[in-house]
Design a protein around this motif. Structure first.
Motif, short mmCIF file in Angstrom:
data_model
loop_
_atom_site.label_atom_id
_atom_site.label_comp_id
_atom_site.label_asym_id
_atom_site.label_seq_id
_atom_site.Cartn_x
_atom_site.Cartn_y
_atom_site.Cartn_z
N ALA A 113 14.68 -27.94 29.12
CA ALA A 113 15.36 -29.15 28.66
C ALA A 113 14.39 -30.33 28.62
N HIS A 114 13.55 -30.44 29.64
CA HIS A 114 12.55 -31.52 29.67
C HIS A 114 11.54 -31.34 28.54
N LEU A 115 11.10 -30.11 28.31
CA LEU A 115 10.16 -29.83 27.23
C LEU A 115 10.75 -30.22 25.88
N ARG A 116 12.03 -29.93 25.67
CA ARG A 116 12.68 -30.32 24.41
C ARG A 116 12.68 -31.83 24.23
N MET A 117 12.98 -32.57 25.29
CA MET A 117 13.02 -34.03 25.18
C MET A 117 11.63 -34.60 24.94
N VAL A 118 10.62 -34.07 25.62
CA VAL A 118 9.25 -34.54 25.42
C VAL A 118 8.79 -34.24 24.00
N ALA A 119 9.07 -33.01 23.53
CA ALA A 119 8.68 -32.63 22.17
C ALA A 119 9.34 -33.54 21.14
N VAL A 147 12.20 -26.97 20.12
CA VAL A 147 12.01 -25.71 20.83
C VAL A 147 13.26 -24.88 20.59
N THR A 148 13.08 -23.71 19.99
CA THR A 148 14.21 -22.84 19.69
C THR A 148 14.05 -21.51 20.40
N TRP A 149 15.10 -20.71 20.40
CA TRP A 149 15.07 -19.39 21.02
C TRP A 149 15.81 -18.42 20.13
N ASP A 150 15.30 -17.21 20.02
CA ASP A 150 16.04 -16.12 19.39
C ASP A 150 15.66 -14.82 20.07
N LYS A 151 16.47 -13.78 19.81
CA LYS A 151 16.27 -12.49 20.49
C LYS A 151 14.95 -11.84 20.13
N TRP A 172 11.95 -13.33 19.13
CA TRP A 172 10.73 -14.02 19.50
C TRP A 172 10.79 -14.76 20.83
N GLY A 173 11.97 -14.95 21.37
CA GLY A 173 12.08 -15.76 22.58
C GLY A 173 11.96 -17.24 22.24
N TYR A 174 11.38 -18.03 23.14
CA TYR A 174 11.22 -19.46 22.91
C TYR A 174 9.98 -19.71 22.05
N ARG A 175 10.09 -20.68 21.14
CA ARG A 175 8.96 -21.05 20.30
C ARG A 175 9.18 -22.41 19.66
N MET A 176 8.07 -23.00 19.21
CA MET A 176 8.09 -24.27 18.49
C MET A 176 7.48 -24.00 17.13
N LEU A 177 8.27 -24.12 16.08
CA LEU A 177 7.79 -23.85 14.74
C LEU A 177 7.77 -25.14 13.94
#
Length: 105
Positions: A16-22, A30-34, A36-41
């Motif tokens: 959650a902190h990483l999302r706010m900083v980004a 920062v998204t997640w899917d089955k 790839w897991g977490y990633r920033m595209l």
């Protein structure tokens, strides 16, 4: 959790902190899917939209259960209570909006 040796709650808080900083730095979400897991595209609106839809569907499900399990029994016991009438009207609008956002094409 295994890689960081942190609890689920600590990892959740960190993400959650990483999302706010980004977001504050103008970085992609920062998204997640089955797959790839977490990633920033940088340029992947289909990934962002998929993540957002999944979020709206999850919240919609929680709101729907809250209405059915908590608010409807309250309304049945006190149908003339102005508080529950207002709450039901507002929660109905929220539920409808979340459903729309989860299924928007």
């Amino acid at each position: 959790m295994a890689a960081t040796e942190r609890t689920r709650a600590q990892v959740h808080t960190g993400l959650a902190h990483l999302r706010m900083v980004a977001a504050a730095k103008g970085l992609p979400p920062v998204t997640w899917d089955k797959s790839w897991g977490y990633r920033m595209l940088d340029d992947a609106p289909e990934v962002w939209i998929g993540y957002e839809r999944a979020f709206f569907e999850s919240v919609h499900h929680r709101v729907e259960n809250f209405i059915a399990g908590i608010l409807l029994p309250h309304q049945k016991k006190k149908p003339d209570d102005p508080y529950i009438r207002t709450v039901m009207a507002q929660m109905g609008a929220i539920e409808s909006t979340l459903h729309l956002l989860a299924n928007l094409e």
